[in-house]
Design an enzyme around this catalytic site. Structure first.
Site, PDB file in Angstrom:
ATOM      1  N   GLN A 280      44.384 -70.392  48.997  1.00  0.00           N
ATOM      2  CA  GLN A 280      45.121 -71.070  50.070  1.00  0.00           C
ATOM      3  C   GLN A 280      46.610 -70.757  49.939  1.00  0.00           C
ATOM      4  O   GLN A 280      47.191 -70.887  48.858  1.00  0.00           O
ATOM      5  CB  GLN A 280      44.897 -72.597  50.002  1.00  0.00           C
TER       6      GLN A 280
ATOM      7  N   ASN B 126      39.829 -72.019  52.614  1.00  0.00           N
ATOM      8  CA  ASN B 126      40.353 -71.985  51.247  1.00  0.00           C
ATOM      9  C   ASN B 126      41.045 -73.308  50.897  1.00  0.00           C
ATOM     10  O   ASN B 126      41.803 -73.844  51.713  1.00  0.00           O
ATOM     11  CB  ASN B 126      41.360 -70.843  51.110  1.00  0.00           C
TER      12      ASN B 126
ATOM     13  N   ASP C 273      45.355 -65.336  64.080  1.00  0.00           N
ATOM     14  CA  ASP C 273      46.053 -65.157  62.800  1.00  0.00           C
ATOM     15  C   ASP C 273      47.030 -63.986  62.908  1.00  0.00           C
ATOM     16  O   ASP C 273      46.673 -62.933  63.452  1.00  0.00           O
ATOM     17  CB  ASP C 273      44.999 -64.899  61.698  1.00  0.00           C
TER      18      ASP C 273
ATOM     19  N   HIS D 178      42.951 -75.474  57.405  1.00  0.00           N
ATOM     20  CA  HIS D 178      42.575 -74.556  58.484  1.00  0.00           C
ATOM     21  C   HIS D 178      41.272 -73.872  58.141  1.00  0.00           C
ATOM     22  O   HIS D 178      40.916 -73.722  56.965  1.00  0.00           O
ATOM     23  CB  HIS D 178      43.671 -73.521  58.754  1.00  0.00           C
TER      24      HIS D 178
HETATM   25  P1  5GP Z   1      45.091 -69.201  53.715  1.00  0.00           P
HETATM   26  O1  5GP Z   1      45.391 -68.072  52.770  1.00  0.00           O
HETATM   27  O2  5GP Z   1      46.008 -70.380  53.488  1.00  0.00           O
HETATM   28  O3  5GP Z   1      43.640 -69.575  53.769  1.00  0.00           O
HETATM   29  O4  5GP Z   1      45.388 -68.615  55.169  1.00  0.00           O
HETATM   30  C1  5GP Z   1      46.635 -68.637  55.770  1.00  0.00           C
HETATM   31  C2  5GP Z   1      46.547 -67.714  56.962  1.00  0.00           C
HETATM   32  O5  5GP Z   1      47.589 -68.038  57.852  1.00  0.00           O
HETATM   33  C3  5GP Z   1      46.696 -66.232  56.637  1.00  0.00           C
HETATM   34  O6  5GP Z   1      45.553 -65.538  57.114  1.00  0.00           O
HETATM   35  C4  5GP Z   1      47.975 -65.819  57.355  1.00  0.00           C
HETATM   36  O7  5GP Z   1      47.887 -64.518  57.901  1.00  0.00           O
HETATM   37  C5  5GP Z   1      48.106 -66.869  58.425  1.00  0.00           C
HETATM   38  N1  5GP Z   1      49.443 -67.210  58.818  1.00  0.00           N
HETATM   39  C6  5GP Z   1      50.469 -67.525  57.981  1.00  0.00           C
HETATM   40  N2  5GP Z   1      51.579 -67.860  58.699  1.00  0.00           N
HETATM   41  C7  5GP Z   1      51.206 -67.757  60.010  1.00  0.00           C
HETATM   42  C8  5GP Z   1      51.931 -67.988  61.233  1.00  0.00           C
HETATM   43  O8  5GP Z   1      53.111 -68.333  61.252  1.00  0.00           O
HETATM   44  N3  5GP Z   1      51.230 -67.805  62.389  1.00  0.00           N
HETATM   45  C9  5GP Z   1      49.923 -67.408  62.395  1.00  0.00           C
HETATM   46  N4  5GP Z   1      49.339 -67.242  63.594  1.00  0.00           N
HETATM   47  N5  5GP Z   1      49.223 -67.174  61.267  1.00  0.00           N
HETATM   48  C10 5GP Z   1      49.877 -67.348  60.086  1.00  0.00           C
END
Ligand code: 5GP
Ligand code: ZN
Length: 139
Positions: A95, A88, A32, A101
């Protein structure tokens, strides 16, 4: 199927470079970019699913098996003390990227990762309401 506007589709397909911990025909596991702790990783299916509500059941089963394997290996690699597996669904639940994911978050003693919530108490009214609604539900 992939969604051409989805960044995680592009990362999972290898069209956008990522720090990849593991890859097979169904998944890519990446670090991440905004980690909650050192080693925070994401399991991404290569097919596009918005979230758990529309995830294919076979992929769901494989994702959980992969999560288990990854945290067993990475616990040794990182020397962490525990793991949170977080997932999430929809904006209200935190999310931000709408491609399914699973977060694999290593936990270290005194790491200050904040995943806590305020503990409530289950009222008789809520309990009856939920159980009654579920009994009446015809999905
Ligand atoms: P969510 O909030 O949707 O459960 O988690 C999204 C996650 O994706 C976050 O922890 C954020 O840091 C990560 N993330 C967002 N964009 C990118 C990206 O371009 N590359 C990587 N490796 N992680 C990302
Ligand atoms: Zn996608």
């Amino acid at each position: 199927m992939q969604d051409e506007n989805c960044i995680f589709c592009k990362i999972a397909a290898g069209e956008i470079p990522s720090a990849t911990l593991y890859e097979d025909e169904d998944f890519r596991v990446i670090l991440d970019l905004g980690p909650a702790s050192k080693g925070h990783a994401l399991i991404l299916p290569k097919e596009h699913y918005r979230n758990l509500f529309d995830l294919d059941e076979e992929i769901a089963a494989k994702a959980m098996i992969l999560a288990k394997k990854m945290i067993c290996v990475m616990k040794e690699v990182l020397g962490c003390d525990g793991y949170n597996v977080v997932q999430n669904n929809e904006e209200v639940a935190g999310q931000t990227v709408f491609h399914f994911h699973m977060h694999l978050i290593p936990r270290y003693k005194d790491d200050n990762v904040g995943l806590e919530w305020n503990v409530g108490s289950l009222s008789d009214e809520d309990k009856e309401d939920i159980l009654n609604k579920l009994r009446e539900y015809r999905g």
